[in-house]
Design a protein around this motif. Structure first.
Motif, PDB file in Angstrom:
ATOM      1  N   ILE A  75      30.635  71.627  65.311  1.00 44.22           N
ATOM      2  CA  ILE A  75      29.807  70.937  64.333  1.00 44.22           C
ATOM      3  C   ILE A  75      29.600  69.497  64.791  1.00 44.22           C
ATOM      4  N   THR A  76      28.375  69.013  64.634  1.00 49.03           N
ATOM      5  CA  THR A  76      28.054  67.633  64.990  1.00 49.03           C
ATOM      6  C   THR A  76      27.482  66.920  63.779  1.00 49.03           C
ATOM      7  N   ALA A  77      28.001  65.733  63.496  1.00 49.03           N
ATOM      8  CA  ALA A  77      27.463  64.874  62.446  1.00 49.03           C
ATOM      9  C   ALA A  77      26.602  63.806  63.108  1.00 49.03           C
ATOM     10  N   PHE A  88      33.097  60.859  53.050  1.00 46.96           N
ATOM     11  CA  PHE A  88      32.614  62.238  53.096  1.00 46.96           C
ATOM     12  C   PHE A  88      32.696  62.798  54.513  1.00 46.96           C
ATOM     13  N   LEU A  89      32.293  62.000  55.481  1.00 46.20           N
ATOM     14  CA  LEU A  89      32.353  62.428  56.880  1.00 46.20           C
ATOM     15  C   LEU A  89      33.772  62.796  57.284  1.00 46.20           C
ATOM     16  N   THR A  90      34.716  61.956  56.910  1.00 47.36           N
ATOM     17  CA  THR A  90      36.118  62.209  57.257  1.00 47.36           C
ATOM     18  C   THR A  90      36.611  63.498  56.617  1.00 47.36           C
ATOM     19  N   ALA A  91      36.301  63.679  55.349  1.00 45.14           N
ATOM     20  CA  ALA A  91      36.732  64.887  54.653  1.00 45.14           C
ATOM     21  C   ALA A  91      36.096  66.134  55.275  1.00 45.14           C
ATOM     22  N   LEU A  92      34.837  66.026  55.673  1.00 40.54           N
ATOM     23  CA  LEU A  92      34.149  67.147  56.316  1.00 40.54           C
ATOM     24  C   LEU A  92      34.825  67.506  57.632  1.00 40.54           C
ATOM     25  N   PHE A  93      35.117  66.500  58.450  1.00 42.67           N
ATOM     26  CA  PHE A  93      35.757  66.752  59.744  1.00 42.67           C
ATOM     27  C   PHE A  93      37.178  67.268  59.574  1.00 42.67           C
ATOM     28  N   GLU A  94      37.895  66.779  58.584  1.00 44.36           N
ATOM     29  CA  GLU A  94      39.261  67.260  58.359  1.00 44.36           C
ATOM     30  C   GLU A  94      39.260  68.734  57.982  1.00 44.36           C
ATOM     31  N   GLU A  95      38.329  69.123  57.147  1.00 45.53           N
ATOM     32  CA  GLU A  95      38.252  70.536  56.769  1.00 45.53           C
ATOM     33  C   GLU A  95      37.780  71.382  57.942  1.00 45.53           C
ATOM     34  N   ALA A  96      36.861  70.839  58.740  1.00 48.02           N
ATOM     35  CA  ALA A  96      36.409  71.565  59.926  1.00 48.02           C
ATOM     36  C   ALA A  96      37.580  71.798  60.879  1.00 48.02           C
ATOM     37  N   LYS A  97      38.384  70.760  61.109  1.00 48.81           N
ATOM     38  CA  LYS A  97      39.541  70.900  61.993  1.00 48.81           C
ATOM     39  C   LYS A  97      40.530  71.922  61.437  1.00 48.81           C
ATOM     40  N   ARG A  98      40.690  71.937  60.126  1.00 48.01           N
ATOM     41  CA  ARG A  98      41.602  72.900  59.512  1.00 48.01           C
ATOM     42  C   ARG A  98      41.149  74.328  59.809  1.00 48.01           C
ATOM     43  N   ARG A  99      39.836  74.507  59.975  1.00 44.12           N
ATOM     44  CA  ARG A  99      39.276  75.826  60.271  1.00 44.12           C
ATOM     45  C   ARG A  99      39.129  76.081  61.776  1.00 44.12           C
ATOM     46  N   ARG A 116      38.717  48.004  57.615  1.00 46.89           N
ATOM     47  CA  ARG A 116      38.808  49.416  57.260  1.00 46.89           C
ATOM     48  C   ARG A 116      39.424  50.226  58.407  1.00 46.89           C
ATOM     49  N   LYS A 117      40.209  49.573  59.207  1.00 50.21           N
ATOM     50  CA  LYS A 117      40.807  50.187  60.387  1.00 50.21           C
ATOM     51  C   LYS A 117      41.536  51.486  60.057  1.00 50.21           C
ATOM     52  N   ALA A 118      42.318  51.484  58.988  1.00 49.87           N
ATOM     53  CA  ALA A 118      43.085  52.675  58.616  1.00 49.87           C
ATOM     54  C   ALA A 118      42.161  53.846  58.271  1.00 49.87           C
ATOM     55  N   ASP A 119      41.046  53.552  57.608  1.00 52.50           N
ATOM     56  CA  ASP A 119      40.089  54.605  57.259  1.00 52.50           C
ATOM     57  C   ASP A 119      39.457  55.204  58.512  1.00 52.50           C
ATOM     58  N   PHE A 120      39.132  54.342  59.469  1.00 56.36           N
ATOM     59  CA  PHE A 120      38.538  54.840  60.715  1.00 56.36           C
ATOM     60  C   PHE A 120      39.560  55.617  61.539  1.00 56.36           C
ATOM     61  N   GLU A 121      40.795  55.172  61.537  1.00 54.21           N
ATOM     62  CA  GLU A 121      41.832  55.892  62.273  1.00 54.21           C
ATOM     63  C   GLU A 121      42.023  57.296  61.706  1.00 54.21           C
ATOM     64  N   ARG A 122      41.879  57.417  60.407  1.00 49.62           N
ATOM     65  CA  ARG A 122      41.960  58.744  59.786  1.00 49.62           C
ATOM     66  C   ARG A 122      40.814  59.626  60.280  1.00 49.62           C
ATOM     67  N   LEU A 123      39.604  59.051  60.357  1.00 50.44           N
ATOM     68  CA  LEU A 123      38.464  59.800  60.888  1.00 50.44           C
ATOM     69  C   LEU A 123      38.722  60.214  62.329  1.00 50.44           C
ATOM     70  N   PHE A 124      39.254  59.291  63.130  1.00 49.01           N
ATOM     71  CA  PHE A 124      39.492  59.578  64.548  1.00 49.01           C
ATOM     72  C   PHE A 124      40.440  60.762  64.735  1.00 49.01           C
ATOM     73  N   ARG A 125      41.408  60.884  63.851  1.00 48.85           N
ATOM     74  CA  ARG A 125      42.379  61.991  63.977  1.00 48.85           C
ATOM     75  C   ARG A 125      41.714  63.356  63.799  1.00 48.85           C
ATOM     76  N   ALA A 126      40.542  63.372  63.183  1.00 48.35           N
ATOM     77  CA  ALA A 126      39.832  64.642  62.963  1.00 48.35           C
ATOM     78  C   ALA A 126      38.599  64.762  63.852  1.00 48.35           C
ATOM     79  N   THR A 127      38.467  63.859  64.828  1.00 48.07           N
ATOM     80  CA  THR A 127      37.277  63.819  65.673  1.00 48.07           C
ATOM     81  C   THR A 127      37.628  64.177  67.112  1.00 48.07           C
ATOM     82  N   ASP A 128      36.933  65.162  67.660  1.00 49.59           N
ATOM     83  CA  ASP A 128      37.194  65.600  69.039  1.00 49.59           C
ATOM     84  C   ASP A 128      36.366  64.849  70.071  1.00 49.59           C
TER      85      ASP A 128
END
Length: 251
Positions: A75-77, A88-99, A116-128
């Motif tokens: 999936i690409t955003a 929303f993007l982070t939540a989408l990627f986290e659920e995608a990774k779960r699947r 917002r460094k912590a928020d971006f780091e959370r996104l990064f953890r779900a981004t390939d």
């Protein structure tokens, strides 16, 4: 509100994308963009009030319908600018990774903020993978071309490097604006510093968005600028890569 119930504003989706990341991909075009790139061919994605509200489940339900075709993709955003809807993007990627879905983000990085460094780091953890759009090599040229400062883009690139996220650079070559040898070498020296650089896509400018501007009642900023021939883009890529190699030899 539970994360699976939060809604994002989506411009459109593409079921079988082949140019936005590896393999065949389900591409989600996010609505909203703060940039006003002179060569933008999707002005209909700018307005944050446009598009359609969708839940994560509604998006991934479309993905699951054709999952067998995405075996080597994911999936690409893209957008618009997906980072305008970071939660929303982070939540989408986290659920995608779960699947078990490969996640790719196509972005300009313009929305990055250190606070917002912590928020971006959370996104990064779900981004390939990140497809990072580098608009111009210099701050002044970037501001003129996009209407926005370049510093957030460079800060975002640094954050990606520190997080170890693989990056493929995308750069649009526009006749008379970003096609000079000096500018191309500047791009090469800029991205050659990125230790997580995994690829480079040089895209030739095209005029396919002109009619969209007319339909929206907007003046097209690059009226009269011709399409760039693909072979010219290939030549531009060689110049950029030569500068990348020179920059890497400095390490």
């Amino acid at each position: 509100m539970r994360e699976e119930n939060i809604k994002g504003r989506i411009h459109s989706t593409e079921s079988f994308g082949t140019v936005d990341g590896p393999g065949v991909r389900f591409v989600v075009f996010f609505q909203g963009c703060p940039m006003r790139c002179q060569y933008c061919h999707n002005p209909d994605t700018w307005d944050m009030q446009g598009g359609t509200e969708m839940t994560i489940e509604e998006i991934l339900e479309q993905y699951e319908r054709n999952r067998v075709f995405y075996r080597n993709g994911g999936i690409t955003a893209t957008g618009g600018e997906p980072l305008m809807q970071l939660e929303f993007l982070t939540a989408l990627f986290e659920e995608a990774k779960r699947r078990g879905i490969h996640t790719c983000l196509d972005t300009s990085g313009i929305m990055y903020r250190e606070e917002r460094k912590a928020d971006f780091e959370r996104l990064f953890r779900a981004t390939d993978l990140v497809l990072l759009d580098i608009k111009h090599s210099g701050a002044e040229g970037h501001k003129k071309l996009t209407g926005r400062e370049q510093s957030p883009v460079l800060a975002f690139a640094k954050a990606l490097e520190l997080a170890g996220i693989p990056v493929i650079i995308r750069h649009v070559v526009v006749p008379g604006i970003t096609d000079s040898r000096e500018e191309l070498q500047g791009v090469g020296h800029l991205i050659g510093k990125f230790r997580n650089l995994k690829g480079l896509e040089v895209l030739p400018y095209h005029t396919m968005g002109v009619n969209k501007y007319k339909n929206l009642g907007k003046k097209y900023p690059l009226e009269g600028v011709p399409d760039m021939k693909p072979e010219k883009a290939k030549e531009a890529r060689k110049v950029i890569l030569e500068a990348v190699q020179k920059e890497r030899r400095k390490r």
